[in-house]
Scaffold this motif. Structure first.
Motif, PDB file in Angstrom:
ATOM      1  N   ARG A  13       0.851  -1.197   0.000  1.00 24.07           N
ATOM      2  CA  ARG A  13       0.000   0.000   0.000  1.00 24.07           C
ATOM      3  C   ARG A  13       0.881   1.239   0.000  1.00 24.07           C
ATOM      4  O   ARG A  13       1.889   1.287   0.701  1.00 24.07           O
ATOM      5  CB  ARG A  13      -0.907   0.033   1.237  1.00 24.07           C
ATOM      6  N   GLY A  14       0.489   2.234  -0.793  1.00 29.25           N
ATOM      7  CA  GLY A  14       1.236   3.480  -0.782  1.00 29.25           C
ATOM      8  C   GLY A  14       1.384   4.074  -2.167  1.00 29.25           C
ATOM      9  O   GLY A  14       0.638   3.756  -3.096  1.00 29.25           O
ATOM     10  N   VAL A  15       2.374   4.955  -2.288  1.00 29.26           N
ATOM     11  CA  VAL A  15       2.605   5.709  -3.518  1.00 29.26           C
ATOM     12  C   VAL A  15       4.029   5.445  -3.993  1.00 29.26           C
ATOM     13  O   VAL A  15       4.961   5.405  -3.186  1.00 29.26           O
ATOM     14  CB  VAL A  15       2.410   7.223  -3.270  1.00 29.26           C
ATOM     15  N   VAL A  16       4.191   5.281  -5.291  1.00 28.93           N
ATOM     16  CA  VAL A  16       5.513   5.043  -5.858  1.00 28.93           C
ATOM     17  C   VAL A  16       5.697   5.934  -7.083  1.00 28.93           C
ATOM     18  O   VAL A  16       4.749   6.160  -7.845  1.00 28.93           O
ATOM     19  CB  VAL A  16       5.705   3.549  -6.207  1.00 28.93           C
ATOM     20  N   ILE A 249      -2.008   0.610  -4.553  1.00 27.83           N
ATOM     21  CA  ILE A 249      -0.797   1.341  -4.946  1.00 27.83           C
ATOM     22  C   ILE A 249      -1.158   2.422  -5.955  1.00 27.83           C
ATOM     23  O   ILE A 249      -1.860   2.163  -6.939  1.00 27.83           O
ATOM     24  CB  ILE A 249       0.266   0.404  -5.557  1.00 27.83           C
ATOM     25  N   THR A 250      -0.647   3.631  -5.704  1.00 28.61           N
ATOM     26  CA  THR A 250      -0.754   4.719  -6.667  1.00 28.61           C
ATOM     27  C   THR A 250       0.603   4.905  -7.330  1.00 28.61           C
ATOM     28  O   THR A 250       1.623   5.025  -6.644  1.00 28.61           O
ATOM     29  CB  THR A 250      -1.184   6.023  -5.977  1.00 28.61           C
ATOM     30  N   VAL A 251       0.602   4.919  -8.660  1.00 28.35           N
ATOM     31  CA  VAL A 251       1.827   5.014  -9.450  1.00 28.35           C
ATOM     32  C   VAL A 251       1.859   6.363 -10.151  1.00 28.35           C
ATOM     33  O   VAL A 251       0.934   6.708 -10.896  1.00 28.35           O
ATOM     34  CB  VAL A 251       1.901   3.883 -10.491  1.00 28.35           C
ATOM     35  N   HIS A 252       2.920   7.129  -9.932  1.00 28.79           N
ATOM     36  CA  HIS A 252       3.102   8.418 -10.592  1.00 28.79           C
ATOM     37  C   HIS A 252       4.239   8.317 -11.615  1.00 28.79           C
ATOM     38  O   HIS A 252       5.182   7.554 -11.446  1.00 28.79           O
ATOM     39  CB  HIS A 252       3.449   9.504  -9.571  1.00 28.79           C
ATOM     40  N   GLY A 253       4.130   9.131 -12.672  1.00 27.16           N
ATOM     41  CA  GLY A 253       5.203   9.215 -13.651  1.00 27.16           C
ATOM     42  C   GLY A 253       5.007   8.387 -14.894  1.00 27.16           C
ATOM     43  O   GLY A 253       5.914   8.300 -15.729  1.00 27.16           O
ATOM     44  N   ILE A 273      -9.545   0.585 -10.713  1.00 25.63           N
ATOM     45  CA  ILE A 273      -8.479   1.458 -11.212  1.00 25.63           C
ATOM     46  C   ILE A 273      -9.032   2.849 -11.464  1.00 25.63           C
ATOM     47  O   ILE A 273     -10.068   3.019 -12.122  1.00 25.63           O
ATOM     48  CB  ILE A 273      -7.852   0.889 -12.504  1.00 25.63           C
ATOM     49  N   THR A 274      -8.340   3.837 -10.934  1.00 29.40           N
ATOM     50  CA  THR A 274      -8.606   5.230 -11.257  1.00 29.40           C
ATOM     51  C   THR A 274      -7.315   5.813 -11.835  1.00 29.40           C
ATOM     52  O   THR A 274      -6.225   5.338 -11.546  1.00 29.40           O
ATOM     53  CB  THR A 274      -9.039   6.030 -10.019  1.00 29.40           C
ATOM     54  N   SER A 275      -7.442   6.855 -12.660  1.00 25.66           N
ATOM     55  CA  SER A 275      -6.239   7.355 -13.327  1.00 25.66           C
ATOM     56  C   SER A 275      -6.379   8.822 -13.696  1.00 25.66           C
ATOM     57  O   SER A 275      -7.480   9.377 -13.764  1.00 25.66           O
ATOM     58  CB  SER A 275      -5.957   6.536 -14.588  1.00 25.66           C
ATOM     59  N   TRP A 279      -0.681   9.349 -13.883  1.00 27.30           N
ATOM     60  CA  TRP A 279      -0.756   8.538 -12.668  1.00 27.30           C
ATOM     61  C   TRP A 279      -1.935   7.582 -12.754  1.00 27.30           C
ATOM     62  O   TRP A 279      -2.845   7.769 -13.562  1.00 27.30           O
ATOM     63  CB  TRP A 279      -0.903   9.410 -11.419  1.00 27.30           C
ATOM     64  N   PHE A 280      -1.889   6.556 -11.936  1.00 28.01           N
ATOM     65  CA  PHE A 280      -3.040   5.666 -11.792  1.00 28.01           C
ATOM     66  C   PHE A 280      -2.957   4.969 -10.438  1.00 28.01           C
ATOM     67  O   PHE A 280      -1.883   4.855  -9.843  1.00 28.01           O
ATOM     68  CB  PHE A 280      -3.126   4.646 -12.927  1.00 28.01           C
ATOM     69  N   THR A 281      -4.097   4.515  -9.955  1.00 31.07           N
ATOM     70  CA  THR A 281      -4.187   3.775  -8.699  1.00 31.07           C
ATOM     71  C   THR A 281      -4.842   2.428  -8.961  1.00 31.07           C
ATOM     72  O   THR A 281      -5.865   2.356  -9.658  1.00 31.07           O
ATOM     73  CB  THR A 281      -5.013   4.553  -7.653  1.00 31.07           C
TER      74      THR A 281
END
Length: 420
Positions: A13-16, A249-253, A273-275, A279-281
């Motif tokens: 869980r978290g942001v990357v 997980i939220t992915v940035h970049g 999934i949201t985006s 970024w997307f989660t």
């Protein structure tokens, strides 16, 4: 040789944050050979292949500096056309210097490169395309050798939408006389990224990202500053990590449009999934449903994510059927997954898996970059501590992999392998 010790049971869980694409930055570095002067690349990933490619360029006469996520390349007026030194044989992407050397110098001698053991990747299409541009191409004593009095625009139709061949021919054609049309060209976002950089250097390119790319040759190019596109394979790895571990997980970049096919399979598997633009989660709050996968050139499901998809299939609820259409040796990964208790079998370029809720910890060996990442993800849902050997493979494609896993809640330790 280091190894990763992965403890099972964590929900990630978290942001990357994802850095620039490995499959793009190495080719962008090669493109700097096309113009005398200083080229600056930003958003570059801290992976092991980056200094290797820097050594390839240094061997040709460039000065290369790596500071943080910035690579600065000073390309001299006089370049060597011979790429025959240790870094070349260790790096598959070193073949990307073939097109720029032929375009700028009209000659090249490049040692046949190394890289991941994932199947046969011949240079026939690279050579045949350069021949159509007017070059003489041969394989001599373990080198691909090319020469031409001039390069002339041509109509080139690739037998398969090869990314490497499209890139080399695109770069060579920028400095050819006349118009070149590449049919059945690769459509990957990394091709578009290369074309954007080349256009900022003064190239005239239309159609990048489609199956027909047109290049109007120019007399010369100038250096530029360019930001590397986000790594969709790393982003996809984190997306599947969320699904495999029933995490969030939220992915940035990364542009989620570059992952349309992989994310669509996750939705079918039960993920939410949201985006946004970059970024997307991915949220998975249940055991993933089994889905089938077929690897295809972009915009299909990427072969680089196939081992990651197999890790998902190994713990999904139901039966999954996976077809590999790009690299025939990708299924070597399954031998290691079976060590961990996966119910899997192969037949040619097909694999069949019956998912199990939990895998068994075991010592396993990474055979390539993506297989290594897949084994780490499998270890996260095993019933103990899994030891992933030959971790250097993972270092070639995933910057800060252990650090990012730990930040997401995983228990992963990197250690030196015991002497045998």
């Amino acid at each position: 040789m280091d190894q990763f010790v992965v403890s099972g049971g964590a929900r990630l869980r978290g942001v990357v944050q994802v850095a620039g694409a490995k499959n793009s930055v190495l080719k962008l570095m090669a493109a700097a050979l096309l113009a005398e002067g200083t080229t600056v690349l930003t958003n570059c990933p801290a992976i092991e292949d980056l200094p290797l490619m820097a050594d390839v360029l240094r061997g040709l006469g460039c000065t290369v500096a790596i500071e943080g996520d910035v690579v600065t390349i000073d390309t001299p007026a006089e370049l060597s056309h011979v790429a025959d030194f240790p870094a070349v044989s260790r790096l598959r992407a070193s073949v990307a210097v073939l097109g720029p050397l032929m375009g700028r110098l009209r000659q090249a001698r490049v040692a046949l490169p190394g890289g991941d053991a994932i199947g046969n990747r011949p240079l026939d299409m690279h050579q045949n395309g350069l021949r159509l541009l007017g070059a003489t191409m041969t394989i001599e004593h373990g080198h691909v050798v090319g020469s031409a009095s001039e390069l002339r625009g041509a109509q080139i139709e690739l037998e398969f939408p090869s990314v490497g061949a499209t890139e080399n021919l695109l770069m060579a054609a920028c400095l050819a006389r006349g118009v070149t049309v590449i049919e059945n060209a690769a459509r990957e976002p990394e091709i578009v990224d290369l074309a954007v950089m080349l256009t900022s250097m003064g190239a005239r390119i239309t159609g990048a990202g489609t199956s027909t790319v047109t290049i109007e040759g120019v007399r010369g190019l100038t250096p530029t500053t360019h930001r590397t596109v986000g790594d969709r394979v790393v982003g996809g790895t984190w997306a599947y990590a969320a699904a495999i571990t029933r995490g969030d997980i939220t992915v940035h970049g990364v542009n989620p449009a570059h992952l349309a096919a992989p994310l669509e399979r996750l939705v079918r598997a039960g993920a939410r999934i949201t985006s946004g633009e970059d970024w997307f989660t991915v949220v998975m709050d249940r055991r993933p449903r089994a889905v089938d996968f077929i690897t295809l050139p972009f915009p299909g499901f990427p072969t680089d994510l196939q081992p990651i998809a197999l890790a998902l299939a190994a713990v999904a609820d139901g039966h999954s059927f996976v077809t590999e259409n790009v690299f025939e040796a990708r299924f070597k990964f399954l031998d290691e997954l079976v060590r961990m208790g996966a119910d899997a079998r192969t037949d040619g370029h097909h694999a069949s898996l019956n998912g199990r809720e939990t895998l068994s910890s075991a010592p396993v060996w990474a055979t390539d970059i993506r297989a290594g990442a897949g084994l780490v993800l499998a270890g996260l849902v095993a019933d103990g501590d899994t030891v992933v050997n030959d971790a250097w493979h993972i270092d070639r494609g995933y910057p800060r992999f252990v650090e990012d896993l730990v930040s997401l809640g995983a228990t992963v330790v990197r250690r030196a392998a015991p002497e045998r």
